[in-house]
Design a protein around this motif. Sequence first.
Motif, mmCIF file in Angstrom:
data_model
loop_
_atom_site.group_PDB
_atom_site.id
_atom_site.type_symbol
_atom_site.label_atom_id
_atom_site.label_comp_id
_atom_site.label_asym_id
_atom_site.label_seq_id
_atom_site.Cartn_x
_atom_site.Cartn_y
_atom_site.Cartn_z
ATOM 1 N N GLU A 57 -12.275 16.658 -1.834
ATOM 2 C CA GLU A 57 -11.931 17.538 -0.712
ATOM 3 C C GLU A 57 -13.011 17.524 0.369
ATOM 4 O OE1 GLU A 57 -10.032 20.321 1.762
ATOM 5 O OE2 GLU A 57 -9.306 18.923 0.233
ATOM 6 N N ILE A 58 -14.290 17.564 -0.039
ATOM 7 C CA ILE A 58 -15.361 17.505 0.953
ATOM 8 C C ILE A 58 -15.329 16.168 1.686
ATOM 9 C CG2 ILE A 58 -17.872 17.423 1.269
ATOM 10 C CD1 ILE A 58 -18.153 19.488 -0.925
ATOM 11 N N GLU B 64 0.829 -1.196 0.000
ATOM 12 C CA GLU B 64 0.000 0.000 0.000
ATOM 13 C C GLU B 64 0.869 1.255 0.000
ATOM 14 O OE1 GLU B 64 -2.844 0.012 3.116
ATOM 15 O OE2 GLU B 64 -3.830 -1.829 2.454
ATOM 16 N N MET B 65 0.401 2.265 -0.735
ATOM 17 C CA MET B 65 1.135 3.526 -0.799
ATOM 18 C C MET B 65 0.869 4.354 0.451
ATOM 19 S SD MET B 65 0.828 4.619 -4.796
ATOM 20 C CE MET B 65 -0.767 3.875 -5.098
ATOM 21 N N GLY B 66 1.802 5.195 0.794
ATOM 22 C CA GLY B 66 1.672 5.999 2.003
ATOM 23 C C GLY B 66 1.473 7.473 1.715
ATOM 24 N N GLN B 67 1.970 8.289 2.622
ATOM 25 C CA GLN B 67 1.822 9.733 2.521
ATOM 26 C C GLN B 67 2.926 10.321 1.635
ATOM 27 O OE1 GLN B 67 -0.481 11.799 5.117
ATOM 28 N NE2 GLN B 67 -1.465 9.945 4.377
ATOM 29 N N LEU B 68 2.610 11.434 0.995
ATOM 30 C CA LEU B 68 3.608 12.164 0.222
ATOM 31 C C LEU B 68 4.617 12.811 1.167
ATOM 32 C CD1 LEU B 68 1.145 13.956 -2.233
ATOM 33 C CD2 LEU B 68 2.787 12.182 -2.886
ATOM 34 N N ASN B 69 5.810 13.026 0.687
ATOM 35 C CA ASN B 69 6.809 13.711 1.500
ATOM 36 C C ASN B 69 6.396 15.146 1.807
ATOM 37 O OD1 ASN B 69 8.512 11.469 1.529
ATOM 38 N ND2 ASN B 69 9.532 12.085 -0.377
ATOM 39 N N VAL C 226 -1.213 20.998 -2.975
ATOM 40 C CA VAL C 226 -2.470 21.749 -2.865
ATOM 41 C C VAL C 226 -2.888 22.269 -4.241
ATOM 42 C CG1 VAL C 226 -2.167 22.428 -0.456
ATOM 43 C CG2 VAL C 226 -1.279 23.904 -2.274
ATOM 44 N N PHE C 227 -4.208 22.312 -4.447
ATOM 45 C CA PHE C 227 -4.791 22.949 -5.624
ATOM 46 C C PHE C 227 -5.546 24.181 -5.131
ATOM 47 C CE2 PHE C 227 -4.339 18.550 -6.824
ATOM 48 C CZ PHE C 227 -4.058 18.554 -8.177
ATOM 49 N N LYS C 228 -5.295 25.320 -5.728
ATOM 50 C CA LYS C 228 -6.106 26.496 -5.422
ATOM 51 C C LYS C 228 -7.483 26.288 -6.032
ATOM 52 C CE LYS C 228 -5.546 30.290 -4.194
ATOM 53 N NZ LYS C 228 -6.053 30.905 -2.936
ATOM 54 N N PRO D 99 -11.618 27.938 -6.264
ATOM 55 C CA PRO D 99 -12.482 29.077 -5.950
ATOM 56 C C PRO D 99 -13.600 28.747 -4.970
ATOM 57 C CG PRO D 99 -12.971 28.250 -8.140
ATOM 58 C CD PRO D 99 -11.740 27.537 -7.674
ATOM 59 N N VAL D 100 -13.938 27.474 -4.834
ATOM 60 C CA VAL D 100 -15.030 27.085 -3.939
ATOM 61 C C VAL D 100 -14.511 26.723 -2.547
ATOM 62 C CG1 VAL D 100 -16.913 25.431 -3.566
ATOM 63 C CG2 VAL D 100 -16.442 26.308 -5.872
ATOM 64 N N HIS D 101 -13.483 25.889 -2.485
ATOM 65 C CA HIS D 101 -12.977 25.400 -1.191
ATOM 66 C C HIS D 101 -11.670 26.083 -0.759
ATOM 67 C CE1 HIS D 101 -16.081 22.416 -1.562
ATOM 68 N NE2 HIS D 101 -15.530 21.882 -2.630
ATOM 69 N N ARG D 102 -11.228 27.076 -1.506
ATOM 70 C CA ARG D 102 -9.964 27.802 -1.285
ATOM 71 C C ARG D 102 -8.760 26.917 -1.586
ATOM 72 N NH1 ARG D 102 -8.342 29.702 3.300
ATOM 73 N NH2 ARG D 102 -7.211 31.426 2.316
ATOM 74 N N TYR D 103 -8.601 25.822 -0.860
ATOM 75 C CA TYR D 103 -7.516 24.892 -1.134
ATOM 76 C C TYR D 103 -8.048 23.460 -1.124
ATOM 77 C CZ TYR D 103 -4.092 28.603 -0.368
ATOM 78 O OH TYR D 103 -3.346 29.764 -0.466
ATOM 79 N N ILE D 104 -7.506 22.643 -2.026
ATOM 80 C CA ILE D 104 -7.762 21.202 -2.013
ATOM 81 C C ILE D 104 -6.446 20.540 -1.632
ATOM 82 C CG2 ILE D 104 -8.261 19.193 -3.473
ATOM 83 C CD1 ILE D 104 -10.213 21.117 -5.001
ATOM 84 N N HIS D 105 -6.468 19.779 -0.555
ATOM 85 C CA HIS D 105 -5.247 19.225 0.033
ATOM 86 C C HIS D 105 -5.069 17.760 -0.364
ATOM 87 C CE1 HIS D 105 -4.969 22.690 2.858
ATOM 88 N NE2 HIS D 105 -6.274 22.672 2.725
ATOM 89 N N VAL D 106 -3.896 17.428 -0.888
ATOM 90 C CA VAL D 106 -3.578 16.042 -1.236
ATOM 91 C C VAL D 106 -2.348 15.620 -0.439
ATOM 92 C CG1 VAL D 106 -2.953 14.424 -3.070
ATOM 93 C CG2 VAL D 106 -4.527 16.320 -3.560
ATOM 94 N N ARG D 107 -2.532 14.631 0.423
ATOM 95 C CA ARG D 107 -1.449 14.165 1.284
ATOM 96 C C ARG D 107 -1.059 12.717 1.000
ATOM 97 N NH1 ARG D 107 -4.963 16.799 6.102
ATOM 98 N NH2 ARG D 107 -4.366 18.978 5.736
ATOM 99 N N ASP D 108 -1.878 12.035 0.202
ATOM 100 C CA ASP D 108 -1.670 10.612 -0.047
ATOM 101 C C ASP D 108 -1.107 10.378 -1.440
ATOM 102 O OD1 ASP D 108 -3.078 9.364 2.411
ATOM 103 O OD2 ASP D 108 -4.548 10.788 1.630
ATOM 104 N N GLU D 109 -0.103 9.528 -1.522
ATOM 105 C CA GLU D 109 0.534 9.230 -2.805
ATOM 106 C C GLU D 109 -0.462 8.615 -3.784
ATOM 107 O OE1 GLU D 109 4.297 6.700 -4.677
ATOM 108 O OE2 GLU D 109 3.865 6.590 -2.525
#
Length: 433
Positions: free
Chosen positions: A70-71, A4-9, A13-15, A17-27
């Motif tokens: 993101e939601i 299984e893949m883990g977390q990114l180092n 983030v994606f900017k 307009p609706v959620h301000r930032y979309i966070h991606v932490r998983d590979e």
Amino acid sequence: MAKEMGQLNEEKVFKDPVHRYIHVRDELIWRLIGTREFQRLRRIRQLGTTYLTFHGAEHSRFSHSLGVYEITRRIIEVFHKRPHWNEEERMLVLSAALLHDIGHGPFSHSFEKVFGVDHEDYTRAILLGETEVNEVLRMQGSDFPKKVAEVIEKTYHDKLVVSMISSQIDADRMDYLLRDAYFTGVSYGNFDLERILRVMRPMEDGAVIKASGMHAVEDYIMSRYQMYWQVYFHPVTRSAEVILSKILHRAKDLYQEGYTFKQDLTHFRSLFEGEITLEDYIKLDEGVMQYYFQIWLEEEDGILRDLCRRFLDRKLFKYSEMVSVSEVLKLSGYLEEAGIDPKYYLVIDSSSDLPYDFYRPGEKEERLPINLLKANGEVRELSRESDVVEAISGKRRTDHKLYYPADLIEKIDDSQLKRKIKHILKKDERDLR
């Protein structure tokens, strides 16, 4: 056995307009976003032909899919360490949220109706077939693609996981209401997402809402109701969809009649022959389709030329409220007499929506209810507690309109025939601006 893949180092983030930032932490999520099949969603609009009505509605299924992810990620943060939530399902539900629309074709529903395809079938094919998406999912486990497909198909054994993606208050609906409202410039779709997320709780049979958050859910239900009738079913959008559908029907009919097109139908041949492969499907996007519409402006067939011109130049059909079936038949005959083919130029279009429904077990299109969690631990269905929601529960609203080319009718030389046609239509003729 796959590791299984883990977390990114480092968090990506994606900017937005609706959620301000979309966070991606998983590979895994980062790799899925980079696949060919997911990147294709950049070239498919979320709202199909709605950009011809609301000029800002150019957003893609790519951005919506990121929003649903993101939601869902934020819901998981609320559920973390609470009873009924299994943290081992985290990557499964995030993957399903991200990929839930992966099988959509260009102009989605109009395209599907003409060619008899279903985006849900192609979602499954992309998840389980020889694709980059499948290759990445299998890095999480050999059975992981099948599990993701089951969540999206609503057959997965964990009802809570399914409800986060597919229910009457899920991450999909919450993102598209907010996103579509933003890009169309209307206020109807806005509701208090922060409040709803704060009061959402995991239960064995699905997510529930704390009773103290009932008014935020009422606002959400009414936002959905308004968006459907003010945006999604807007008659200008429907007129554009009607013309789009007729372009595809005409091209398909010509091909089956043996008509020789000036341009090779590389992307359409398998569709017209009903033998489209997964690879053919993945190659299709809205840019490809609009390229063909431009090419077809030079075809010898007058109907195909005219329909493509109408779509590309936004010369849409007018509409009237639906007249009786007998009058539609008369109208069809009059148009044919005038040399206007009613098969392509007279269309009855119906729109229907059920804004909220209580639980009706066993029925087709069965909908799981929105449940409220009271302070004493009792769970109550929303419409039993909310007068606002009770007033619209189970009430399906349907609208029928008749679309036709007013400009061609004006050009009819036979004044008596023209008068007969306009007599039927004049009762409620509407201009589409």
